[in-house]
Design an enzyme around this catalytic site. Structure first.
Site, PDB file in Angstrom:
ATOM      1  N   TYR A  79     -12.374   1.848  -2.161  1.00 26.84           N
ATOM      2  CA  TYR A  79     -12.605   0.410  -2.295  1.00 26.84           C
ATOM      3  C   TYR A  79     -12.610  -0.208  -0.905  1.00 26.84           C
ATOM      4  CZ  TYR A  79     -11.803  -4.500  -3.485  1.00 26.84           C
ATOM      5  OH  TYR A  79     -11.900  -5.869  -3.589  1.00 26.84           O
ATOM      6  N   LYS A  88      -3.827  -5.927   6.241  1.00 29.37           N
ATOM      7  CA  LYS A  88      -2.461  -5.765   5.762  1.00 29.37           C
ATOM      8  C   LYS A  88      -1.436  -5.891   6.900  1.00 29.37           C
ATOM      9  CE  LYS A  88      -4.330  -4.488   1.746  1.00 29.37           C
ATOM     10  NZ  LYS A  88      -4.458  -5.404   0.614  1.00 29.37           N
ATOM     11  N   ASP A  99     -12.180   2.796   7.130  1.00 32.05           N
ATOM     12  CA  ASP A  99     -11.539   1.622   6.548  1.00 32.05           C
ATOM     13  C   ASP A  99     -10.042   1.899   6.501  1.00 32.05           C
ATOM     14  OD1 ASP A  99     -10.444  -0.352   4.988  1.00 32.05           O
ATOM     15  OD2 ASP A  99     -11.927  -0.226   3.384  1.00 32.05           O
TER      16      ASP A  99
END
Length: 408
Positions: free
Chosen positions: A141, A264, A236
Site C-alpha cells: 500500500y 510516520k 516506500d
C-alpha cells in the site's frame, strides 16, 4: 458509553463516522474507541478505560506516546507561531539530519503525508525518465493517490484496473502490478514494457497485508532489474523508515534505492513526510526543474520540531533498535508457541502481525475483541501490523501472550 455516543454522532457528520476507513472497526464487528489521551505504551479512551497500545498511531510513536522531549520541542515551536508558509531553520536542519541518517537522501523535500510523498516521488521518477509506467506490488500500500489504488490486470502485463471508484481506468493503466516477492513476474513485466517503465515502487517490508518479509535476494534483484532497464527504484519507507534501523530498511537490508519516501516517525507524531534521493533526480523538482510539487504546510514548524526531536533521540541511543527487536521477538515467539500451526506470526524488528489460517476474517475479529476486553488495543484489521515502542515493557508483552492462551 461515551465512545458509542460519539460514534453515533460522528456517523451523521463524516463518512462512516471516521476520518480514515479502518478506524470504523467494521472488519472486527465493533464500534471504535475514541481516545482521550496517551502516555508511554498506554492510551486511555473517553470512558476512562486504559489499554496497552499496539497501534502506536500506526508507527510514529516509536519512543512511546507523549515523550517529554518531543512534547517540549512542539511546545517551544508553538510559542513562536504555528505556521508561516515560508522557510524555517528547522527545515534545513531536518534535511541535513536526514542525509546523515539515510545517505541515499542526497536531496529531499518535506510534505505532509505518506500519500503525498509517494505521489511526488513517482512524479519525479516519471519526469526524470520521461516514461509513464510504474510497477507496484499487489500486497503493498502506497497511499491513496490515483495511480497507487489499482489491482493487477490479466497476467499482470496488461496494466491494471482501478481498485477504488473515482480512479480513471485510463490513468490506472500506467500502473503495472506484480505479486510481492515474485521476481519472475517483474522480469516478465520489464520484458514486455521495459522501455516505458519509469520506476518500481515497493515497501521493502510489506506491512499493509499483514507483515510480509522480502525473500532473500528480492530487493537486490529489484535493484539490478531497474538499473539494467534504466528505471528508478523507489523504496516506500513510510512505515519501515527509522523503525527497522536508523537508516531504515535500506540500511537493514543493505540495498540502496534511487528515491525513498518516509513518513510516520519522521514527523514524530505530527503530519509530516519526506521524499528524496539522488540529487540528479530531485533536480527535476520545481523550482529547479519542470516537475511541479508544492505544499503550504510542508515543513511546518511544529512537525519539524517533533520530527527532529524524535530522530535525535533515536540517534543518541545506540541500543534502541536492539531493544525494539528483542521485544518484537519476545512477542512473536510467545504467540507462535501458543498458536502453533493455527496462525502465522511474521516479525521483523518491532513490526509483527497475526494471520490465522482458518476462517481468517472471523477468527481475527474474535481475537481483536478478546484483546480489547483484556485491555489491549490492536489494529482493527488483520491486514495491519502491530507496532511496539521503546516504552513497552515485558509485562505489556506478556499481557498479549496471556490473552492468546485464553483464545479459543
Amino acid at each position: 458509553m461515551k465512545s458509542d455516543e460519539l460514534f453515533e454522532t460522528a456517523c451523521g457528520l463524516m463518512p462512516g463516522g471516521v476520518n480514515s476507513p479502518v478506524r470504523a472497526c467494521r472488519r472486527v464487528g465493533a464500534t471504535p474507541r475514541f481516545i482521550a489521551s496517551a502516555r508511554g505504551s498506554h492510551i486511555t479512551d473517553v470512558d476512562g478505560i486504559e489499554y496497552v497500545d499496539y497501534v502506536c498511531s500506526w508507527g510514529p510513536a516509536i519512543l512511546g506516546h507523549a515523550h517529554p522531549a518531543v512534547v517540549e520541542a512542539v511546545r517551544e515551536a508553538a510559542r513562536d507561531g504555528l505556521t508561516f508558509g515560508a522557510p524555517t531553520p528547522r527545515e534545513v536542519e531536518m534535511a541535513a539530519l536526514l542525509r546523515e541518517l539515510v545517505p541515499s537522501l542526497e536531496t529531499s523535500r518535506m510534505v505532509c503525508s505518506g500519500t503525498e510523498a509517494v505521489m511526488s516521488a513517482v512524479r519525479a521518477a516519471r519526469g526524470f525518465t520521461g516514461r509513464d509506467d510504474v510497477v507496484k506490488f499487489a500486497d503493498c500500500y502506497h497511499g491513496h493517490s490515483d495511480g497507487m489504488l489499482v489491482k493487477a490486470g490479466s497476467g499482470a502485463l496488461t496494466g491494471a484496473e482501478p481498485d477504488s471508484a473515482g480512479v480513471p481506468a485510463d490513468y490506472a493503466r500506467h500502473t503495472l502490478v506484480a505479486p510481492y516477492n515474485d521476481i519472475e513476474a517483474v522480469e516478465r513485466i520489464f520484458a514486455a514494457h521495459g522501455s516505458d517503465i519509469a520506476a518500481v515502487v515497493v515497501e521493502p517490508v510489506a506491512a499493509n497485508a499483514g507483515v510480509i518479509l522480502p525473500k532473500p535476494g528480492f530487493l537486490e534483484a529489484l535493484r539490478e532489474i531497474t538499473s539494467r532497464h534504466g528505471a528508478l527504484l523507489i523504496f516506500d519507507e513510510v512505515i519501515t523508515g527509522f523503525r527497522l534501523a536508523l537508516g531504515g530498511a535500506q540500511e537493514y537490508y543493505g540495498v540502496t534505492p534511487d528515491l525513498s519516501t518516509f513518513g510516520k516517525i519522521v514527523g514524530g507524531g505530527m503530519p509530516a513526510a519526506v521524499y528524496g534521493g539522488r540529487a540528479d533526480v530531485m533536480r527535476t523538482v520545481a523550482p529547479e526543474g519542470p516537475v511541479y510539487q508544492a505544499g503550504t504546510l510542508a515543513g511546518n514548524p511544529l512537525a519539524t520540531a517533533a520530527g527532529l526531536a524524535t530522530l535525535r533521540l533515536l540517534k543518541a541511543d545506540p541500543d534502541i533498535y536492539a531493544r525494539l527487536a528483542a521485544k518484537g521477538e519476545r512477542l512473536a515467539r510467545g504467540l507462535r508457541e501458543v498458536f502453533g500451526a493455527r496462525a502465522e506470526v511474521p516479525q521483523v524488528g518491532s513490526l509483527l502481525s497475526v494471520s490465522f489460517r482458518d476462517d481468517p476474517d472471523v477468527t481475527f475479529a474474535r481475537w481483536w475483541r478478546l484483546l480489547l476486553s483484556r485491555g489491549i488495543y490492536a489494529a482493527p484489521s488483520r491486514f495491519e501490523a502491530m507496532f511496539i515502542s521503546d516504552a513497552h515493557t515485558d509485562d505489556d508483552i506478556d499481557l498479549v501472550i496471556e490473552a492468546a492462551k485464553e483464545f479459543r
